[in-house]
Design an enzyme around this catalytic site. Structure first.
Site, PDB file in Angstrom:
ATOM      1  N   ASP A 111       0.869  -1.179   0.000  1.00 54.23           N
ATOM      2  CA  ASP A 111       0.000   0.000   0.000  1.00 54.23           C
ATOM      3  C   ASP A 111       0.905   1.228   0.000  1.00 54.23           C
ATOM      4  O   ASP A 111       1.646   1.467   0.954  1.00 54.23           O
ATOM      5  CB  ASP A 111      -0.907   0.003   1.234  1.00 54.23           C
ATOM      6  CG  ASP A 111      -1.783   1.238   1.284  1.00 54.23           C
ATOM      7  OD1 ASP A 111      -2.648   1.383   0.409  1.00 54.23           O
ATOM      8  OD2 ASP A 111      -1.584   2.074   2.208  1.00 54.23           O
ATOM      9  N   GLU A 195      -2.099  -1.235  -5.741  1.00 53.07           N
ATOM     10  CA  GLU A 195      -3.341  -0.612  -6.178  1.00 53.07           C
ATOM     11  C   GLU A 195      -3.171   0.002  -7.568  1.00 53.07           C
ATOM     12  O   GLU A 195      -2.125   0.584  -7.875  1.00 53.07           O
ATOM     13  CB  GLU A 195      -3.762   0.475  -5.188  1.00 53.07           C
ATOM     14  CG  GLU A 195      -4.178  -0.055  -3.833  1.00 53.07           C
ATOM     15  CD  GLU A 195      -4.497   1.066  -2.858  1.00 53.07           C
ATOM     16  OE1 GLU A 195      -5.611   1.106  -2.332  1.00 53.07           O
ATOM     17  OE2 GLU A 195      -3.604   1.907  -2.644  1.00 53.07           O
ATOM     18  N   CYS A 246     -12.364  -4.649   6.178  1.00 56.67           N
ATOM     19  CA  CYS A 246     -11.572  -5.382   7.168  1.00 56.67           C
ATOM     20  C   CYS A 246     -10.865  -6.524   6.456  1.00 56.67           C
ATOM     21  O   CYS A 246     -11.489  -7.301   5.730  1.00 56.67           O
ATOM     22  CB  CYS A 246     -12.462  -5.917   8.281  1.00 56.67           C
ATOM     23  SG  CYS A 246     -11.567  -6.891   9.527  1.00 56.67           S
ATOM     24  N   CYS A 249     -12.392 -10.126   8.182  1.00 59.11           N
ATOM     25  CA  CYS A 249     -13.758 -10.605   7.958  1.00 59.11           C
ATOM     26  C   CYS A 249     -14.420  -9.999   6.723  1.00 59.11           C
ATOM     27  O   CYS A 249     -15.483 -10.464   6.301  1.00 59.11           O
ATOM     28  CB  CYS A 249     -14.628 -10.329   9.187  1.00 59.11           C
ATOM     29  SG  CYS A 249     -14.917  -8.566   9.506  1.00 59.11           S
ATOM     30  N   CYS A 264     -12.026  -3.437  14.045  1.00 58.10           N
ATOM     31  CA  CYS A 264     -13.275  -4.052  13.580  1.00 58.10           C
ATOM     32  C   CYS A 264     -13.926  -4.815  14.721  1.00 58.10           C
ATOM     33  O   CYS A 264     -13.262  -5.225  15.683  1.00 58.10           O
ATOM     34  CB  CYS A 264     -12.980  -4.977  12.395  1.00 58.10           C
ATOM     35  SG  CYS A 264     -14.443  -5.761  11.678  1.00 58.10           S
ATOM     36  N   CYS A 266     -14.923  -7.715  14.644  1.00 57.99           N
ATOM     37  CA  CYS A 266     -14.462  -9.107  14.670  1.00 57.99           C
ATOM     38  C   CYS A 266     -13.220  -9.278  15.523  1.00 57.99           C
ATOM     39  O   CYS A 266     -12.768 -10.404  15.742  1.00 57.99           O
ATOM     40  CB  CYS A 266     -14.205  -9.605  13.250  1.00 57.99           C
ATOM     41  SG  CYS A 266     -12.755  -8.868  12.444  1.00 57.99           S
ATOM     42  N   ASP A 273      -2.717   1.475   6.972  1.00 58.41           N
ATOM     43  CA  ASP A 273      -1.983   1.095   5.768  1.00 58.41           C
ATOM     44  C   ASP A 273      -1.689  -0.402   5.736  1.00 58.41           C
ATOM     45  O   ASP A 273      -1.702  -1.018   4.663  1.00 58.41           O
ATOM     46  CB  ASP A 273      -0.685   1.894   5.666  1.00 58.41           C
ATOM     47  CG  ASP A 273      -0.932   3.388   5.526  1.00 58.41           C
ATOM     48  OD1 ASP A 273      -2.021   3.757   5.045  1.00 58.41           O
ATOM     49  OD2 ASP A 273      -0.047   4.185   5.895  1.00 58.41           O
TER      50      ASP A 273
END
Length: 303
Positions: A111, A195, A246, A249, A264, A266, A273
């Site tokens: 990233d 990306e 996330c 999950c 999150c 979860c 990042d």
């Protein structure tokens, strides 16, 4: 007697710069390319024989390897002197294949950002050097000195050269950093996912100076070139939502740019990042290029 009629057209809204021809002074010519192949015997010691120019003295960076063909030569002018680049062809290099197994140990997601240059999916960080930002104070002083010089004077020519050399140093530092970072990534993994950013669009935003200083476009170009010669694969994935999802999950956790931590329900808790890099890696595992190589391997293993 027939007289030629010249019609000057205005540029349109799409950015096409048609119109009156611009005067091209000697300072606008930066390079000259000889597209015809150059024979090995035309390079003798410190001299190179070029068509219609003759022999030129040069400093040979390294000898031309045996078996390589010189396809073209480009003479370019930079702030610190003249350079000649030789384009070589090696017929022994195999064609690039995509037969790469996308297993976790063989893949890394990156990233790219402005807080750090990049963060990998295994949470390794490369700090951003900001070469232009560090040289900005000196550049400002040199450009101020340049603006005070009289146009056409020898002092102005010297001031122009000082400014150009400072910009060239920044560009060389940035390119050296990009090469070293790309080689570091290629020693870690055979598949590198990033990306698919609209860098030109981002370079027109409020963060234009920082994005241009980071040089993401040049870095990705170098990474792709080095990966091709090393037999590795670079995959671009859809960037939408990589920071919001996330990586454990798949749930959406909305964040603004100031939120630098991902938490999150979860139980997942990562740096923003790092979470994005993990998502990029997960998306690359399902990329059509890699998926086809998996199917080929499975079919081949079933016989």
């Amino acid at each position: 007697m027939l007289l030629p009629i010249f019609l000057w057209l205005k540029g349109d809204s799409n950015g096409k710069r048609s119109g009156r021809p611009r005067f091209k002074g000697k300072g606008r010519y930066r390079s000259l390319t000889f597209p015809d192949p150059i024979k090995p015997e035309h390079i003798q010691g410190k001299f190179i024989q070029l068509p219609k120019i003759g022999k030129l003295k040069m400093i040979l960076h390294r000898p031309v390897p045996d078996g390589f063909k010189i396809k073209a030569a480009t003479i370019s002018h930079k702030a610190d002197g003249w350079y000649i680049s030789l384009s070589l062809e090696d017929v022994t290099v195999p064609s690039l294949t995509t037969d790469v197994t996308p297993i976790p140990d063989n893949m890394v997601g990156i990233d790219m950002g402005l807080k750090s240059f990049l963060v990998t999916s295994d949470n390794q960080t490369i700090e951003i050097p900001q070469h232009y930002r560090k040289a900005e104070k000196r550049l400002k002083r040199l450009q101020r000195q340049l603006s005070r010089k009289k146009k056409g004077s020898n002092r102005r020519k010297k001031a122009v050269k000082r400014v150009a050399k400072s910009h060239l140093k920044v560009a060389n530092q940035r390119k050296d950093f990009h090469y070293k970072t790309a080689l570091w990534l290629l020693t870690k993994s055979q598949v590198i996912a990033h990306e698919d950013l609209n860098i030109k669009g981002l370079a027109k935003s409020m963060l234009a100076k920082s994005i241009t200083d980071a040089g993401w476009g040049q870095f990705l170009q170098i990474l792709n070139t080095k990966a091709a010669s090393a037999g590795c694969l670079v995959v671009a994935v859809n960037p939408n939502g990589t920071s919001q999802e996330c990586s454990d999950c798949g749930a959406t956790v909305p964040k603004v740019l100031a939120d630098r931590w991902h938490s999150c329900q979860c139980g997942a808790s990562y740096d923003r990042d790092h979470n994005a890099a993990r998502n990029i890696k997960h998306r690359a595992a399902g990329h059509p290029v890699l998926q086809s190589s998996v199917n080929v391997r499975r079919v081949a293993g079933s016989h």
